[in-house]
Design a protein around this motif. Sequence first.
Motif, short mmCIF file in Angstrom:
data_model
loop_
_atom_site.label_atom_id
_atom_site.label_comp_id
_atom_site.label_asym_id
_atom_site.label_seq_id
_atom_site.Cartn_x
_atom_site.Cartn_y
_atom_site.Cartn_z
N ILE A 173 0.83 -1.20 0.00
CA ILE A 173 0.00 0.00 0.00
C ILE A 173 0.86 1.25 0.00
O ILE A 173 0.61 2.21 -0.75
CB ILE A 173 -0.95 0.00 1.21
CG1 ILE A 173 -2.02 -1.09 1.03
CG2 ILE A 173 -1.61 1.36 1.40
CD1 ILE A 173 -2.90 -1.30 2.24
N LEU A 174 1.91 1.26 0.84
CA LEU A 174 2.81 2.42 0.91
C LEU A 174 3.49 2.68 -0.44
O LEU A 174 3.52 3.82 -0.92
CB LEU A 174 3.86 2.20 2.00
CG LEU A 174 4.90 3.32 2.17
CD1 LEU A 174 4.21 4.62 2.55
CD2 LEU A 174 5.92 2.93 3.23
N ILE A 175 4.00 1.62 -1.06
CA ILE A 175 4.65 1.75 -2.36
C ILE A 175 3.64 2.22 -3.41
O ILE A 175 3.95 3.06 -4.27
CB ILE A 175 5.30 0.42 -2.78
CG1 ILE A 175 6.47 0.09 -1.84
CG2 ILE A 175 5.79 0.48 -4.22
CD1 ILE A 175 7.05 -1.29 -2.05
N SER A 176 2.43 1.69 -3.35
CA SER A 176 1.39 2.08 -4.31
C SER A 176 1.04 3.56 -4.18
O SER A 176 0.81 4.25 -5.18
CB SER A 176 0.13 1.23 -4.10
OG SER A 176 0.41 -0.14 -4.30
N ILE A 181 1.25 8.89 -6.52
CA ILE A 181 1.58 10.32 -6.46
C ILE A 181 2.47 10.71 -7.63
O ILE A 181 2.25 11.74 -8.29
CB ILE A 181 2.26 10.66 -5.12
CG1 ILE A 181 1.26 10.52 -3.96
CG2 ILE A 181 2.85 12.07 -5.15
CD1 ILE A 181 1.89 10.63 -2.59
N ILE A 182 3.48 9.89 -7.91
CA ILE A 182 4.38 10.17 -9.03
C ILE A 182 3.61 10.15 -10.35
O ILE A 182 3.76 11.05 -11.19
CB ILE A 182 5.54 9.14 -9.07
CG1 ILE A 182 6.41 9.29 -7.82
CG2 ILE A 182 6.37 9.32 -10.33
CD1 ILE A 182 7.44 8.19 -7.66
N LEU A 186 3.04 13.33 -12.93
CA LEU A 186 3.44 13.29 -14.34
C LEU A 186 2.26 13.62 -15.26
O LEU A 186 2.43 14.32 -16.27
CB LEU A 186 4.00 11.91 -14.69
CG LEU A 186 5.34 11.54 -14.03
CD1 LEU A 186 5.71 10.09 -14.35
CD2 LEU A 186 6.45 12.48 -14.51
N LEU A 187 1.06 13.16 -14.90
CA LEU A 187 -0.12 13.47 -15.70
C LEU A 187 -0.41 14.97 -15.68
O LEU A 187 -0.71 15.57 -16.72
CB LEU A 187 -1.35 12.71 -15.18
CG LEU A 187 -1.48 11.24 -15.57
CD1 LEU A 187 -2.79 10.68 -15.01
CD2 LEU A 187 -1.46 11.07 -17.07
N VAL A 188 -0.33 15.55 -14.48
CA VAL A 188 -0.58 17.00 -14.35
C VAL A 188 0.44 17.78 -15.16
O VAL A 188 0.10 18.74 -15.86
CB VAL A 188 -0.55 17.42 -12.87
CG1 VAL A 188 -0.56 18.94 -12.73
CG2 VAL A 188 -1.71 16.80 -12.11
N LYS A 189 1.72 17.38 -15.08
CA LYS A 189 2.77 18.06 -15.82
C LYS A 189 2.54 17.93 -17.32
O LYS A 189 2.71 18.89 -18.09
CB LYS A 189 4.14 17.49 -15.46
CG LYS A 189 5.33 18.22 -16.08
CD LYS A 189 6.64 17.63 -15.60
CE LYS A 189 7.83 18.42 -16.14
NZ LYS A 189 7.85 18.44 -17.61
N LYS A 190 2.13 16.74 -17.77
CA LYS A 190 1.88 16.51 -19.19
C LYS A 190 0.74 17.38 -19.69
O LYS A 190 0.80 17.96 -20.78
CB LYS A 190 1.57 15.03 -19.42
CG LYS A 190 1.39 14.67 -20.89
CD LYS A 190 1.13 13.19 -21.05
CE LYS A 190 0.93 12.82 -22.52
NZ LYS A 190 0.66 11.37 -22.70
#
Length: 198
Positions: A173-176, A181-182, A186-190
């Motif tokens: 869950i923590l890794i997910s 978030i990453i 990236l979607l927002v930046k794109k």
Amino acid sequence: MQKKTGEISTTDSSAGLGRLFWEFFKIGAFTIGGGAAMIPQMQQIAVEDKKWLTDEEMIDCIAMGQSLPGVIAVNMATFIGYKKRKMPGAIAATIGVVIPAFLAIVIAMALLDQIGENGFVMGAFMGIKAAVCGLILVSALKLFRKINVFTICMAAGALIAVGFCGVNAALVILISIIIGIIYSSLLVKKEADGRDER
């Protein structure tokens, strides 16, 4: 202000405090098999019957309910109640879903010595567990149609990590969360870069 298509109102009359309490009380009273067994009923009421949440919001609700400490059904009830009526709604929905389980446990403990080894009771619970698996599968298939490729890959990765590699679920869950978030960043930046180019 006019609502956008697909947006669910947070002030509709179908989600008063009494209604939130009563709907979640019914879910708590008539759903047997634990927190996960309540997911199909919550989806039916919150998304299909009352239109309190969109399909996407329900997926977010399940993800948050599973990721946070505590029982998933209680977490989801709190999420939905807060979504519709802020803190009073969260309290009403949470109390509604908890009271039936509390009363059932008190009664069951009082009768435990009499029903614990009863063959009919054991058979009933065996049938209930089988039905609950089917209900959860139906809910999962309904939600599956609303998710994207990224979500499918994450779900498959989590399944393999926990089910076949023995990785601790909390770590998955923590890794997910970090990957999510990453990915969102990236979607927002794109999208921002696309608007700049236009």
